[in-house]
Design an enzyme around this catalytic site. Sequence first.
Site, short mmCIF file in Angstrom:
data_model
loop_
_atom_site.label_atom_id
_atom_site.label_comp_id
_atom_site.label_asym_id
_atom_site.label_seq_id
_atom_site.Cartn_x
_atom_site.Cartn_y
_atom_site.Cartn_z
N ASP A 209 37.36 54.64 9.01
CA ASP A 209 36.31 53.62 9.02
C ASP A 209 36.02 53.24 10.47
O ASP A 209 36.49 53.91 11.40
CB ASP A 209 36.72 52.39 8.19
CG ASP A 209 37.84 51.61 8.85
OD1 ASP A 209 38.46 52.12 9.81
OD2 ASP A 209 38.10 50.47 8.42
N GLU B 19 42.03 47.99 -1.87
CA GLU B 19 41.04 48.69 -1.03
C GLU B 19 39.61 48.29 -1.39
O GLU B 19 38.75 48.21 -0.53
CB GLU B 19 41.24 50.21 -1.10
CG GLU B 19 42.56 50.70 -0.51
CD GLU B 19 42.85 50.19 0.91
OE1 GLU B 19 41.90 50.05 1.70
OE2 GLU B 19 44.02 49.90 1.21
N TYR C 34 36.16 56.68 2.56
CA TYR C 34 37.21 55.86 3.18
C TYR C 34 38.19 55.34 2.14
O TYR C 34 39.40 55.47 2.27
CB TYR C 34 36.58 54.69 3.94
CG TYR C 34 37.62 53.73 4.49
CD1 TYR C 34 38.35 54.06 5.62
CD2 TYR C 34 37.88 52.51 3.86
CE1 TYR C 34 39.32 53.19 6.11
CE2 TYR C 34 38.84 51.65 4.35
CZ TYR C 34 39.55 51.99 5.48
OH TYR C 34 40.52 51.14 5.95
N1 ADE Z 1 41.83 47.42 5.47
C1 ADE Z 1 41.55 48.33 4.53
N2 ADE Z 1 42.65 48.71 3.88
C2 ADE Z 1 43.67 48.02 4.43
C3 ADE Z 1 45.06 47.95 4.20
N3 ADE Z 1 45.62 48.70 3.24
N4 ADE Z 1 45.80 47.14 4.97
C4 ADE Z 1 45.21 46.38 5.92
N5 ADE Z 1 43.91 46.40 6.18
C5 ADE Z 1 43.15 47.20 5.45
#
Ligand code: ADE
Length: 333
Positions: free
Chosen positions: A138, A40, A120
């Site tokens: 987000d 993340e 987020y």
């Molecule tokens: N963008 C942010 N977290 C994500 C995730 N776990 N899988 C795909 N896109 C993402």
Amino acid sequence: MTDEERLARAVAPLLEWFSANKRDLPWRKCRTPYSALVAEFMLQQTRVEAVKARYVAFLRQFPTAEALAAADEDEVFKCWEGLGYYTRARNLHRAAKRIACEGFPATWVGVKSLPGVGDYTAGAVCSIALGLKEPAVDGNVLRILTRLLADPSNIDDLAVKRRFRAMLAAVYPENCADFCEGLMELGALVCVPNGAPTCGACPWVTLCKAHEEGKETAFPVRLPKRERRVVDATVLVLSCGDKFALEKRKKGLLSGLFGFPFFEGEMDPAQFGKVMDCRRAKHVFTHVEWHMTGYLVEASEMSCDYLWKTAAEIEASCAIPSAFNAFKQWIEK
Ligand code: ADE
């Protein structure tokens, strides 16, 4: 139908769609709270395609919070090279130190209190790795929800994010990991920004109010962006024998990282030695653009204002941010 009812009806089709259509991404394979946190952090400001290989390499080098906590900062930056936004790497390193001492937090408030973790990221880590019903909202999630509900709110208004977080929390299913990633995935694969959502492939096609009204691209509504500040700068690639000058940046953008000697505004490179080459380059950050003039200079001496390193030493142990990419070619020969 109320917004709440529409959202409640959207849960099951999304889970079904996600289980059939999710991408095979490295951070979905073998997940610990720590590995979810790493993913993340990387995904905060970097595209999925660019994160994939970096994520695998990072976890190979630092497989646990303890391993990351024990590393030195330059090593962490080196492993972050290419991802940019190095503040994330510094925060992740600090978070790992906390986790190594105190264990991984068990609540949203605990996760949110880690350095570099906003609402987020806290929501994503809680939903994906801790089984907690904590939504992650987000820009992608705002886009798909404002379309689903044909909601004309300005999504740059923070209260709107809060309202969607509460609405999602009210319908969160037991399988919160798949729900959280299903929302992200729908935004990434189907309900994409700008002209081209592929509504025919969408699990919400019969439920979506914007689609019903033929107005899917009218959402989300947002205010015009603020302009970026332009900074003119001079960058020097000073060579002396087989060594090159680097500085550890002291303040502002990219502070704590290595860079080539950098001066705001124009300056005369000839005071450092013989000018061999010159090129211009631009680098765009979130709020600032650097408009740089770079000079390759054969320095007459190794000024002690700088660290002097060979190309091989730089390659092995100094992460040079991509803002300097246009000038790196001068040391790569
Ligand atoms: N963008 C942010 N977290 C994500 C995730 N776990 N899988 C795909 N896109 C993402």
